[in-house]
Enzyme design. Structure first.
Site, PDB file in Angstrom:
ATOM      1  N   LYS A 160       0.835  -1.214   0.000  1.00 50.16           N
ATOM      2  CA  LYS A 160       0.000   0.000   0.000  1.00 50.16           C
ATOM      3  C   LYS A 160       0.862   1.253   0.000  1.00 50.16           C
ATOM      4  O   LYS A 160       0.635   2.163  -0.788  1.00 50.16           O
ATOM      5  CB  LYS A 160      -0.888   0.006   1.243  1.00 50.16           C
ATOM      6  CG  LYS A 160      -1.567   1.341   1.498  1.00 50.16           C
ATOM      7  CD  LYS A 160      -2.483   1.315   2.697  1.00 50.16           C
ATOM      8  CE  LYS A 160      -1.827   1.715   4.005  1.00 50.16           C
ATOM      9  NZ  LYS A 160      -1.567   3.163   4.148  1.00 50.16           N
ATOM     10  N   ASN A 161       1.857   1.300   0.885  1.00 46.94           N
ATOM     11  CA  ASN A 161       2.634   2.531   1.041  1.00 46.94           C
ATOM     12  C   ASN A 161       3.604   2.770  -0.105  1.00 46.94           C
ATOM     13  O   ASN A 161       4.204   3.838  -0.202  1.00 46.94           O
ATOM     14  CB  ASN A 161       3.377   2.535   2.384  1.00 46.94           C
ATOM     15  CG  ASN A 161       2.432   2.783   3.543  1.00 46.94           C
ATOM     16  OD1 ASN A 161       1.252   3.068   3.339  1.00 46.94           O
ATOM     17  ND2 ASN A 161       2.942   2.674   4.762  1.00 46.94           N
ATOM     18  N   CYS A 217      -4.912  13.248  12.728  1.00 46.21           N
ATOM     19  CA  CYS A 217      -5.492  11.923  12.529  1.00 46.21           C
ATOM     20  C   CYS A 217      -5.353  11.179  13.845  1.00 46.21           C
ATOM     21  O   CYS A 217      -4.719  11.674  14.779  1.00 46.21           O
ATOM     22  CB  CYS A 217      -4.813  11.180  11.389  1.00 46.21           C
ATOM     23  SG  CYS A 217      -3.196  10.574  11.794  1.00 46.21           S
ATOM     24  N   ARG A 256       0.589  14.870  13.009  1.00 45.31           N
ATOM     25  CA  ARG A 256       1.142  14.650  11.669  1.00 45.31           C
ATOM     26  C   ARG A 256       1.126  15.871  10.758  1.00 45.31           C
ATOM     27  O   ARG A 256       0.400  15.925   9.766  1.00 45.31           O
ATOM     28  CB  ARG A 256       0.416  13.480  10.986  1.00 45.31           C
ATOM     29  CG  ARG A 256       0.635  12.180  11.704  1.00 45.31           C
ATOM     30  CD  ARG A 256      -0.104  11.060  11.054  1.00 45.31           C
ATOM     31  NE  ARG A 256       0.649  10.416  10.002  1.00 45.31           N
ATOM     32  CZ  ARG A 256       0.237   9.322   9.372  1.00 45.31           C
ATOM     33  NH1 ARG A 256      -0.910   8.786   9.675  1.00 45.31           N
ATOM     34  NH2 ARG A 256       0.971   8.770   8.434  1.00 45.31           N
TER      35      ARG A 256
HETATM   36  C1  UD1 Z   1       4.366   7.058   6.240  1.00 44.80           C
HETATM   37  C2  UD1 Z   1       3.489   5.844   6.090  1.00 44.80           C
HETATM   38  C3  UD1 Z   1       2.947   5.401   7.443  1.00 44.80           C
HETATM   39  C4  UD1 Z   1       4.105   5.186   8.425  1.00 44.80           C
HETATM   40  C5  UD1 Z   1       5.003   6.421   8.483  1.00 44.80           C
HETATM   41  C6  UD1 Z   1       6.254   6.227   9.320  1.00 44.80           C
HETATM   42  C7  UD1 Z   1       2.559   6.067   3.869  1.00 44.80           C
HETATM   43  C8  UD1 Z   1       1.384   6.341   3.015  1.00 44.80           C
HETATM   44  N1  UD1 Z   1       2.399   6.156   5.183  1.00 44.80           N
HETATM   45  O1  UD1 Z   1       3.561   8.108   6.744  1.00 44.80           O
HETATM   46  O2  UD1 Z   1       2.223   4.180   7.263  1.00 44.80           O
HETATM   47  O3  UD1 Z   1       3.584   4.952   9.704  1.00 44.80           O
HETATM   48  O4  UD1 Z   1       5.441   6.772   7.142  1.00 44.80           O
HETATM   49  O5  UD1 Z   1       6.983   5.135   8.866  1.00 44.80           O
HETATM   50  O6  UD1 Z   1       3.620   5.742   3.376  1.00 44.80           O
HETATM   51  N2  UD1 Z   1       6.433  14.921  10.380  1.00 44.80           N
HETATM   52  C9  UD1 Z   1       6.516  16.277  10.669  1.00 44.80           C
HETATM   53  N3  UD1 Z   1       6.404  17.160   9.623  1.00 44.80           N
HETATM   54  C10 UD1 Z   1       6.214  16.750   8.323  1.00 44.80           C
HETATM   55  C11 UD1 Z   1       6.140  15.356   8.064  1.00 44.80           C
HETATM   56  C12 UD1 Z   1       6.263  14.477   9.121  1.00 44.80           C
HETATM   57  O7  UD1 Z   1       6.679  16.702  11.807  1.00 44.80           O
HETATM   58  O8  UD1 Z   1       6.119  17.593   7.431  1.00 44.80           O
HETATM   59  C13 UD1 Z   1       6.550  13.952  11.501  1.00 44.80           C
HETATM   60  C14 UD1 Z   1       5.287  13.109  11.693  1.00 44.80           C
HETATM   61  O9  UD1 Z   1       4.318  13.772  12.471  1.00 44.80           O
HETATM   62  C15 UD1 Z   1       5.855  11.884  12.362  1.00 44.80           C
HETATM   63  C16 UD1 Z   1       7.220  11.717  11.697  1.00 44.80           C
HETATM   64  O10 UD1 Z   1       7.544  13.011  11.171  1.00 44.80           O
HETATM   65  O11 UD1 Z   1       6.026  12.106  13.742  1.00 44.80           O
HETATM   66  C17 UD1 Z   1       7.299  10.692  10.600  1.00 44.80           C
HETATM   67  O12 UD1 Z   1       6.247  10.901   9.676  1.00 44.80           O
HETATM   68  P1  UD1 Z   1       6.360  10.502   8.149  1.00 44.80           P
HETATM   69  O13 UD1 Z   1       7.547   9.629   7.939  1.00 44.80           O
HETATM   70  O14 UD1 Z   1       6.257  11.736   7.330  1.00 44.80           O
HETATM   71  O15 UD1 Z   1       5.046   9.638   7.952  1.00 44.80           O
HETATM   72  P2  UD1 Z   1       4.071   9.624   6.696  1.00 44.80           P
HETATM   73  O16 UD1 Z   1       4.833   9.837   5.448  1.00 44.80           O
HETATM   74  O17 UD1 Z   1       2.888  10.480   6.980  1.00 44.80           O
END
Ligand code: UD1
Length: 419
Positions: free
Chosen positions: A22-23, A117, A122
């Protein structure tokens, strides 16, 4: 609403085929916005999130043809609408992945802010700051990101202060069409990132550093057609590994890859689970008792946060205690009260939970507020005495293809009760 009923106590034996990830599928689908295509993705999973992404691309104006039988999705054409509406972004945060490609190709985009969420706030600040460094102008109005780059995006040196999967993906896609060279430092190293880079390269992108935390992208003026196979879902594989382990069974995870599981393999082995490469996938079995094993979630190759809830379910029936620390999302213990209703002994404070194993869980009606939490309750149900009913199955359908059919085929007593 559908529910899933499980009668626990059967050990699983046989082959569980692992679907496309999925991811990986979601960002790969967003790359279709970078060219007129066609882009064909094979090994596409049949999941609600893939349907949502297809709908998002279709409303942008792309032609999306999905053949569920052949497990392919083909996307083609140019975007005629540069807005990603609230209704779709709210449903699925990964919708924000259209921002980079739209800006890079069309010089503008209007994308709803995803908002919070269940598992935490996030934010998307890292995505926005990096695009600004590439020359985009951003404004937030009425809950939407209004982004503009009239002269196109320019290559830049992006140093992420924190590892983000989504931000790395957005910037990688944007950089593929930006003018000049981009360097992404402290890039996420998840296998889904390398898969995205491999697909972009098939479309004509120039990227170096795959699998490392430093990606160098030489922008090209345009990208073309490609056919790309989606990697197997490492989280689905890890989940079914836990299913085999919690029931004391032996399964072959068809198509799963050891190198994609990172620290999950080591931790499972420490906990008393045998994981070995075999013909056609990974063999997972558990013949002796489970041992309480501490774990801390980390970016890849560390232990995946998306495996935390499932591993906690396993630890509920292990001998001894396990300390589980969540470092990625601040609110990812919502499965704890539900597991406790099934007889688990868990205390948590802040980002750490102590699980003290019990000899047996007992079935109960439960519900969960996110995808991985829901599946952890299914795992607990497989090991519990009596009947477990998991409510709010729509979370599961977002990320697990036919979970009840796959588990029933290896001997679980599980069925979907239409709601
Ligand atoms: C992706 C995955 C999700 C997984 C996560 C971490 C997909 C569709 N989803 O989510 O299943 O749990 O990686 O492995 O691939 N953050 C910030 N600012 C930002 C972006 C992120 O502070 O602009 C923080 C988030 O709140 C979190 C951390 O960084 O605490 C990691 O998030 P991130 O790796 O970006 O997760 P997703 O890409 O949303």
């Amino acid at each position: 609403m559908d529910r899933i009923r499980i009668r626990g106590g059967r050990s699983l034996t046989g082959i569980i085929p692992i679907s496309g990830a999925k991811n990986a599928a979601l960002p790969l689908m967003a790359t279709a916005l970078l060219s007129d295509g066609p882009l064909t993705l094979t090994n596409a999973p049949d999941l609600a999130d893939v349907t949502t992404m297809s709908g998002l691309l279709a409303q942008h104006g792309l032609r999306v043809e999905r053949d569920k039988q052949a497990r392919t999705i083909t996307m083609s054409g140019a975007a005629t609408n540069l807005e990603a509406p609230y209704d779709l972004v709210r449903k699925m945060r990964a919708s924000v992945l259209v921002l980079g490609p739209l800006l890079a190709r069309y010089g503008q985009a209007r994308v709803s802010l995803p908002g919070g969420c269940a598992i935490g706030t996030r934010p998307v600040d890292l995505h926005l700051k990096a695009l600004e460094q590439m020359g985009a102008e951003m404004e937030i109005t009425a809950g939407y990101i209004e982004a503009r780059a009239p002269g196109g995006l320019k290559g830049a040196r992006i140093i992420f202060p924190q590892v983000s999967v989504g931000a790395t993906e957005n910037i990688l896609m944007a950089a593929a069409l930006a003018k000049g060279t981009s360097e992404i430092v402290n890039a996420a190293r998840e296998p889904e990132i390398s898969d995205l880079a491999a697909c972009l390269m098939r479309m004509g992108a120039r990227i170096e550093g795959l699998g490392t935390d430093r990606l160098v992208v030489e922008g090209v003026p345009s990208l073309g057609a490609a056919v790309h196979p989606i990697i197997p879902d490492r989280i689905e594989a890890g989940t079914y590994a836990c299913a085999a382990a919690i029931t004391g069974g032996q399964v072959l995870l068809g198509g799963a890859r050891l190198d994609h599981l990172g620290a999950v393999v080591r931790i499972l082995r420490d906990a008393g689970v045998d994981v070995a490469e075999a013909d056609g996938g990974l063999k997972v079995s558990r013949l002796n008792g489970l041992r309480g094993t501490d774990v801390m979630t980390e970016p890849f190759p560390g232990f995946a946060t998306d495996m935390q809830a499932q591993f906690m379910a396993l630890m509920c029936v292990a001998e001894g205690a396990a300390m589980i620390t969540e470092t990625i999302f601040e609110n990812r213990f919502m499965h704890v009260p539900e597991l406790s209703r099934m007889g688990a002994r868990i205390n948590f404070h802040g980002a750490s939970a102590i699980v003290r194993g019990v000899p047996k869980l007992s079935g109960a009606p439960v519900m969960a507020t996110d995808l991985r939490a829901s599946v952890s309750l299914i795992l607990a149900g497989l090991a519990a005495e009596g009947e477990t009913i998991v409510n709010r199955v729509y979370h599961l359908d977002r990320g697990y293809e036919r979970v009840e059919a796959k588990l029933a085929a290896v001997g679980a007593d599980i069925e979907r009760l239409p709601g």
